[in-house]
Design a protein around this motif. Structure first.
Motif, PDB file in Angstrom:
ATOM      1  N   GLU A 288       0.837  -1.186   0.000  1.00 20.88           N
ATOM      2  CA  GLU A 288       0.000   0.000   0.000  1.00 20.88           C
ATOM      3  C   GLU A 288       0.874   1.239   0.000  1.00 20.88           C
ATOM      4  OE1 GLU A 288      -3.350   0.341  -0.267  1.00 20.88           O
ATOM      5  OE2 GLU A 288      -3.167  -1.775  -0.775  1.00 20.88           O
ATOM      6  N   LEU A 289       0.520   2.182  -0.862  1.00 25.44           N
ATOM      7  CA  LEU A 289       1.332   3.381  -1.003  1.00 25.44           C
ATOM      8  C   LEU A 289       0.413   4.550  -1.289  1.00 25.44           C
ATOM      9  CD1 LEU A 289       4.120   4.743  -1.358  1.00 25.44           C
ATOM     10  CD2 LEU A 289       3.964   4.172  -3.791  1.00 25.44           C
ATOM     11  N   ASP A 290       0.444   5.561  -0.440  1.00 22.36           N
ATOM     12  CA  ASP A 290      -0.367   6.755  -0.660  1.00 22.36           C
ATOM     13  C   ASP A 290       0.424   7.701  -1.541  1.00 22.36           C
ATOM     14  OD1 ASP A 290      -2.065   8.848  -0.650  1.00 22.36           O
ATOM     15  OD2 ASP A 290      -1.983   9.233   1.518  1.00 22.36           O
ATOM     16  N   ILE A 291       0.038   7.798  -2.829  1.00 22.35           N
ATOM     17  CA  ILE A 291       0.778   8.648  -3.748  1.00 22.35           C
ATOM     18  C   ILE A 291       0.195  10.051  -3.817  1.00 22.35           C
ATOM     19  CG2 ILE A 291       1.518   6.711  -5.168  1.00 22.35           C
ATOM     20  CD1 ILE A 291      -0.670   7.480  -7.166  1.00 22.35           C
ATOM     21  N   ARG A 292      -0.787  10.350  -2.989  1.00 25.67           N
ATOM     22  CA  ARG A 292      -1.375  11.679  -3.001  1.00 25.67           C
ATOM     23  C   ARG A 292      -0.605  12.600  -2.054  1.00 25.67           C
ATOM     24  NH1 ARG A 292      -7.069   9.954  -0.957  1.00 25.67           N
ATOM     25  NH2 ARG A 292      -5.612   8.862   0.402  1.00 25.67           N
ATOM     26  N   ALA A 293      -0.405  13.822  -2.504  1.00 26.07           N
ATOM     27  CA  ALA A 293       0.234  14.821  -1.648  1.00 26.07           C
ATOM     28  C   ALA A 293      -0.856  15.613  -0.942  1.00 26.07           C
ATOM     29  CB  ALA A 293       1.089  15.763  -2.484  1.00 26.07           C
TER      30      ALA A 293
ATOM     31  N   ALA B 275      -1.082  11.200 -11.250  1.00 31.50           N
ATOM     32  CA  ALA B 275      -1.002  11.667  -9.861  1.00 31.50           C
ATOM     33  C   ALA B 275       0.429  11.937  -9.424  1.00 31.50           C
ATOM     34  CB  ALA B 275      -1.645  10.647  -8.927  1.00 31.50           C
ATOM     35  N   VAL B 276       1.425  11.351 -10.100  1.00 33.08           N
ATOM     36  CA  VAL B 276       2.815  11.624  -9.711  1.00 33.08           C
ATOM     37  C   VAL B 276       3.182  13.081  -9.937  1.00 33.08           C
ATOM     38  CG1 VAL B 276       3.531   9.246 -10.185  1.00 33.08           C
ATOM     39  CG2 VAL B 276       3.840  11.001 -11.962  1.00 33.08           C
ATOM     40  N   ARG B 277       2.416  13.778 -10.746  1.00 37.86           N
ATOM     41  CA  ARG B 277       2.693  15.202 -10.974  1.00 37.86           C
ATOM     42  C   ARG B 277       2.523  15.996  -9.684  1.00 37.86           C
ATOM     43  NH1 ARG B 277      -0.771  17.094 -15.869  1.00 37.86           N
ATOM     44  NH2 ARG B 277       0.920  18.575 -16.251  1.00 37.86           N
ATOM     45  N   THR B 278       1.711  15.475  -8.781  1.00 41.70           N
ATOM     46  CA  THR B 278       1.556  16.095  -7.466  1.00 41.70           C
ATOM     47  C   THR B 278       2.454  15.441  -6.433  1.00 41.70           C
ATOM     48  OG1 THR B 278      -0.760  16.652  -7.960  1.00 41.70           O
ATOM     49  CG2 THR B 278      -0.097  16.634  -5.650  1.00 41.70           C
ATOM     50  N   SER B 279       2.416  14.112  -6.373  1.00 38.42           N
ATOM     51  CA  SER B 279       3.159  13.407  -5.320  1.00 38.42           C
ATOM     52  C   SER B 279       4.659  13.593  -5.442  1.00 38.42           C
ATOM     53  CB  SER B 279       2.820  11.908  -5.346  1.00 38.42           C
ATOM     54  OG  SER B 279       3.223  11.314  -6.568  1.00 38.42           O
ATOM     55  N   HIS B 280       5.169  13.778  -6.665  1.00 43.89           N
ATOM     56  CA  HIS B 280       6.603  13.919  -6.886  1.00 43.89           C
ATOM     57  C   HIS B 280       6.952  15.282  -7.483  1.00 43.89           C
ATOM     58  CE1 HIS B 280       6.195   9.614  -6.289  1.00 43.89           C
ATOM     59  NE2 HIS B 280       7.494   9.536  -6.128  1.00 43.89           N
ATOM     60  N   ALA B 281       6.102  16.261  -7.229  1.00 39.81           N
ATOM     61  CA  ALA B 281       6.389  17.615  -7.700  1.00 39.81           C
ATOM     62  C   ALA B 281       7.676  18.123  -7.071  1.00 39.81           C
ATOM     63  CB  ALA B 281       5.229  18.546  -7.339  1.00 39.81           C
ATOM     64  N   PRO B 282       8.513  18.822  -7.835  1.00 36.99           N
ATOM     65  CA  PRO B 282       9.788  19.281  -7.277  1.00 36.99           C
ATOM     66  C   PRO B 282       9.640  20.170  -6.051  1.00 36.99           C
ATOM     67  CG  PRO B 282       9.385  20.226  -9.456  1.00 36.99           C
ATOM     68  CD  PRO B 282       8.382  19.150  -9.262  1.00 36.99           C
ATOM     69  N   GLU B 283       8.583  20.998  -6.007  1.00 36.55           N
ATOM     70  CA  GLU B 283       8.382  21.852  -4.841  1.00 36.55           C
ATOM     71  C   GLU B 283       8.149  21.019  -3.586  1.00 36.55           C
ATOM     72  OE1 GLU B 283       5.302  23.275  -7.798  1.00 36.55           O
ATOM     73  OE2 GLU B 283       6.915  21.796  -7.953  1.00 36.55           O
ATOM     74  N   ARG B 284       7.397  19.933  -3.748  1.00 34.41           N
ATOM     75  CA  ARG B 284       7.083  19.079  -2.602  1.00 34.41           C
ATOM     76  C   ARG B 284       8.328  18.343  -2.108  1.00 34.41           C
ATOM     77  NH1 ARG B 284       4.403  13.463  -1.880  1.00 34.41           N
ATOM     78  NH2 ARG B 284       3.501  13.664   0.181  1.00 34.41           N
TER      79      ARG B 284
END
Length: 408
Positions: A8-13, A378-387
């Motif tokens: 299980e992995l929550d990929i949401r930021a 969804a990786v565009r949010t979970s792995h966004a450079p700002e985050r």
């Protein structure tokens, strides 16, 4: 074929996750290796990642110095987007691992003379954690572990912490140096630039393209990919529906590829298939175009002791290409089989057949491709450079504070 269960992995930021408040501007130095320049004119996933992180740190108000190999088209010193770039003579990557270590040593000794006083020093070089561990004026030493450890971590105990990119690498470090859990931080690689939100029409513009992008090397499973395309069920779909295969990336040994003789064999292996070998593509906009066109991104890496994260699959997902990857542990941090991509066991007697089965089903089922691609975005949010930068800066602030207390 059974799908492979993933953890299980929550990929949401979370919506409120951003860079921490700027309590005290930090002086951050990034020291990269001897063989690739920054910006990544010659490629290099690690160089791309830290180039973007440096820009994010500077945008958050910190003083950033980025040291890397020199290049004929880049000045020895410049300031761009608030980041001060210093470039030191380096070398092309040699075939000999022993000679590589020697060249990296010479480079690190040269780079040491250019390093400014700082609060944080991040490095992914082999020798810097050994040569610079006692230099407090250079800042708290952060070792960026972007490769699977090969015995060296026990020599890096004097570093303030070890940052790594996946749970797979963390587990490998702990197997090598037990009892060091508190020294390890897992922070994923970011996308190379902010991607915004939504699909921006990308999914509707997809072409019938199977794409591989990355180094062209035997360990990447490209020959296995071609073998899967020759399976009759796949080949008939290729011909009937007009699918194309694009293979993007360098094959020269100097750029981490398999070399000219291996590439000649790969071309022969691809005869009879609609395959285009583009060579290296280092321009970010052009590479993004390849990802945006592709419906399916295939990355059947066999590098169990080398693959640590997989920036290329992440970049492809951000542009709505469905990732089909091997079952290496590093991919499970951001890909769920049957949810936002497919994970396939490609090793063993049934590896080619299993990969062919997954590809054939995706090629004929546009609705399934769209469902997986929408989830992949969804990786565009979970792995966004700002985050990801915010994660680093939070950790750096703590390390910097601890270093000040120790010095007093």
């Amino acid at each position: 074929m059974n799908r492979i269960a993933a953890p299980e992995l929550d990929i949401r930021a979370s919506a409120d996750e951003a860079a921490p408040p700027l309590e005290r501007p930090m002086r951050i130095t990034i020291l990269q290796g001897a063989f690739l320049p920054v910006p990544a004119l010659m490629g290099g996933a690690v160089e791309k990642v830290w180039h973007e992180m440096g820009r994010q740190f500077a945008a958050a108000g910190h003083t950033v110095t980025h040291v890397s190999r020199s290049h004929p088209s880049l000045p020895a010193e410049e300031v761009v987007d608030g980041v001060r770039y210093l470039r030191v003579p380096g070398s092309d990557t040699p075939r000999s691992l022993a000679w590589l270590k020697v060249l990296d040593l010479f480079y690190t000794l040269r780079a040491r003379k250019a390093l400014p006083a700082a609060d944080i020093l991040v490095t992914n070089t082999f020798w810097a954690p050994l040569l610079l561990a006692g230099a407090r004026h250079l800042g708290a030493l952060v070792v960026s572990v972007q490769r699977m450890p090969k015995g060296q971590m026990r020599w890096y105990r004097k570093a303030a912490c070890w940052h790594t990119v996946s749970s797979a690498v963390r587990d490998a470090i702990l197997a090598e140096v037990p009892g060091t859990e508190e020294k390890i931080r897992v922070i994923p690689n970011p996308l190379p630039e902010s991607q915004g939100s939504g699909d921006d029409g990308r999914l509707g513009a997809k072409e019938k393209v199977l794409l591989y992008a990355g180094r062209l090397h035997p360990e990447k499973g490209i020959e296995l990919f071609l073998d899967a395309l020759r399976v009759e069920a796949v080949r008939s779909v290729l011909v009937r529906e007009g699918w194309r295969i694009e293979i993007v990336g360098p094959w020269s040994a100097a750029e981490g590829g398999g070399g000219e003789s291996w590439m000649d064999r790969l071309r022969k292996h691809a005869e009879g298939l609609s395959v285009t070998f583009t060579g290296p593509v280092h321009d970010p906009a052009l590479l993004r175009d390849y990802y945006q066109r592709a419906a399916i991104f295939v990355y059947p890496s066999l590098a169990r002791t080398g693959e640590t994260f997989g920036v290329a699959p992440l970049e492809a997902m951000a542009q709505g290409a469905v990732p089909v990857v091997s079952d290496l542990e590093c991919f499970r941090d951001f890909i769920r089989d049957g949810v936002n991509g497919r994970i396939v066991r490609v090793e063993g007697e049934s590896g080619v057949a299993d990969l062919a089965e997954v590809l054939q089903k995706l090629m004929v089922d546009a609705d399934e491709r769209t469902r997986l691609a929408q989830a992949a975005l969804a990786v565009r949010t979970s792995h966004a450079p700002e985050r990801v930068a915010a994660m680093f800066l939070k950790d750096f602030a703590l390390l910097s504070t601890l270093a000040v207390k120790v010095s007093h």
